[in-house]
Motif scaffolding. Structure first.
Motif, short mmCIF file in Angstrom:
data_model
loop_
_atom_site.label_atom_id
_atom_site.label_comp_id
_atom_site.label_asym_id
_atom_site.label_seq_id
_atom_site.Cartn_x
_atom_site.Cartn_y
_atom_site.Cartn_z
N THR A 118 38.03 42.15 49.95
CA THR A 118 36.72 41.91 49.34
C THR A 118 35.69 41.58 50.42
OG1 THR A 118 37.94 40.93 47.49
CG2 THR A 118 35.56 40.61 47.51
N ASN A 141 38.57 50.26 38.01
CA ASN A 141 38.56 49.62 39.31
C ASN A 141 38.93 48.16 39.17
OD1 ASN A 141 37.97 50.14 42.11
ND2 ASN A 141 36.23 51.36 41.40
N HIS A 147 46.80 41.49 50.43
CA HIS A 147 47.15 40.50 49.42
C HIS A 147 48.65 40.60 49.13
CE1 HIS A 147 47.44 39.21 45.09
NE2 HIS A 147 46.80 38.19 45.63
N LYS A 202 50.28 43.73 47.67
CA LYS A 202 50.08 45.05 48.26
C LYS A 202 51.30 45.49 49.09
CE LYS A 202 46.07 45.64 46.31
NZ LYS A 202 45.08 44.64 46.32
C1 LIG Z 1 43.59 44.36 45.87
C2 LIG Z 1 42.34 45.16 45.81
C3 LIG Z 1 41.13 44.71 46.37
C4 LIG Z 1 40.94 43.32 46.85
O1 LIG Z 1 41.69 42.90 47.86
P1 LIG Z 1 41.61 41.37 48.35
O2 LIG Z 1 42.34 41.41 49.63
O3 LIG Z 1 42.30 40.57 47.28
O4 LIG Z 1 40.19 41.01 48.50
C5 LIG Z 1 40.04 45.56 46.40
N1 LIG Z 1 40.10 46.79 45.87
C6 LIG Z 1 41.22 47.25 45.29
C7 LIG Z 1 41.21 48.62 44.73
C8 LIG Z 1 42.37 46.45 45.22
O5 LIG Z 1 43.46 46.90 44.61
#
Ligand SMILES: *Cc1c(COP(=O)(O)O)cnc(C)c1O
Length: 382
Positions: free
Chosen positions: A60, A84, A182, A185
């Protein structure tokens, strides 16, 4: 009740991550306080083929700084898919601009290039292409639109580690790309993200912004040249990241294995078009962050029915993203403007997919799906 709970995700942490993080905690201070951070940026550049990278505390934050560096501000508009995660839209709002939601294609679940042109106005400043669940956007078409209208195309590749378009890693086509690390992921640092680009000027701009507005060539200590941001990744997080990036091919290949096991167990339902799963088009590789099934309309199987069945089998079911325009914080985009983003999420679910899932666990998930389909097709009430 059926055995242990199957979580939808958990990270794959080996002795290597523990070793690096321990070393960072013990020794990564003073002169060494950025060693893992810089190594992580270098190895991530090598993995993706990008020329410049800046590790951040979140994806983010990377989006926020990138958009700010492009000059997105008050009254501007940024186009993105209605399907999204909120993280893609909130930095737009923080900058005083407006997210403009367009529809997705029914097969990629990513933003539909045909809908973008109609959404472009004199206020449009950028297009954000999110590679949803690892599925790739139609990058050639997007690039063309970007060039025609002189608009930057940004790749939100948070979900696209290990996804390749015509031999190039996701995130390296656009004006800039961002990734998330995160805990959910494919590659994780607990919390974290990265900004990548091949544009030197943009890199320098984001580097300054990322360091509280202090220019790299500024010799005065504690001297800020402008108001910037503080979205740095810590050295300890980067140590985890260094271990994970060494294992990136392994992590992606495990994700792909999980997907392929689902695909082969469910091949009968796929062949009969009872369900569809994430596509992988010619000339692309899908990192399959999130294996997802969409039931056909004919089955009348809804998100709620799927959630109930999974819950009864003690399996986590993760809903397909709601259209962001449904959230009360955004201006309403009525259903008939983005019909696919409303329709698909109502009959879809993300399947558990952590790297170390056992065959038994995958079978348990498939059994729930097969049961739902069988009951629906035999006309039984659900
Ligand atoms: C996980 C995710 C984010 C955000 O990631 P953060 O590291 O939590 O800020 C942004 N865009 C998409 C498509 C995501 O899946």
């Amino acid at each position: 009740m059926n055995k242990n709970r199957i979580a939808y995700t958990k990270p794959s942490i080996s002795e290597l991550e523990v070793e690096y993080a321990t070393d960072a905690a013990r020794n990564g201070w003073g002169e060494k306080c950025y060693d893992y951070l810089h190594k992580f940026e270098v190895t991530f550049k090598e993995f993706t083929g990008a020329q410049y990278a800046i590790a951040t505390s979140s994806c983010t934050g990377a989006i926020h700084m990138g958009l700010s560096a492009l000059g997105v501000g008050l009254g501007d508009e940024v186009i993105l898919a209605n399907t999204n995660w909120i993280a893609t839209a909130s930095p737009i709002v923080h900058l005083g601009a407006k997210p403009v939601f367009v529809d997705i294609t029914p097969d990629t679940w990513c933003l539909d290039p045909a809908c973008i042109e109609a959404a472009i106005t004199p206020k449009t400043k950028a297009i954000i292409a999110t590679h949803i669940y690892g599925n790739l956007c139609d990058l050639d078409a997007l690039k063309k639109i970007g060039e025609t209208h002189n608009l930057p195309v940004i790749e939100d590749s948070a979900e696209a580690l290990g996804s390749y378009y015509k031999g190039h890693h996701a995130g390296t086509f656009g004006t800039f790309g961002v990734f998330s690390f995160h805990g959910t992921k494919t590659l994780t640092t607990g919390e974290g993200g990265i900004f990548i680009t091949n544009d030197k000027d943009l890199y320098e701009r984001v580097l300054t912004l990322s360091n509280h507005g202090r220019r790299r060539d500024q010799v005065k200590q504690f001297w800020a040249d402008e108001i910037g941001f503080k979205y740095k990744m810590s050295n300890i997080e980067a140590a985890l990241g260094c271990a994970q990036i060494e294992r990136a091919d392994e992590l992606v290949s495990k994700k792909r294995d999980v997907f392929h096991k689902y695909q082969s167990s469910l091949s009968d339902l796929i062949d009969r078009e009872v369900i569809t799963m994430n596509p992988e088009y010619e000339d692309t590789i899908n990192g399959y962050w999130m294996p997802t099934i969409v039931f056909s309309k004919e089955t009348f199987i809804t998100r709620e029915i799927i959630q109930k069945a999974f819950s009864e089998a003690n399996i986590d079911a993760r809903v397909f993203f709601w259209p962001l325009s449904m959230l009360p914080v955004f201006d309403d985009v009525s259903e008939n403007l983005t019909p696919n983003s409303f329709d698909i999420c109502a009959r879809a679910i993300n399947l558990p997919s952590y790297c170390d899932m056992s065959d038994d666990e995958i079978d348990r998930v498939c059994a729930v799906i097969q049961n739902l389909a069988a009951n629906s097709l035999s006309g039984e009430s659900l």
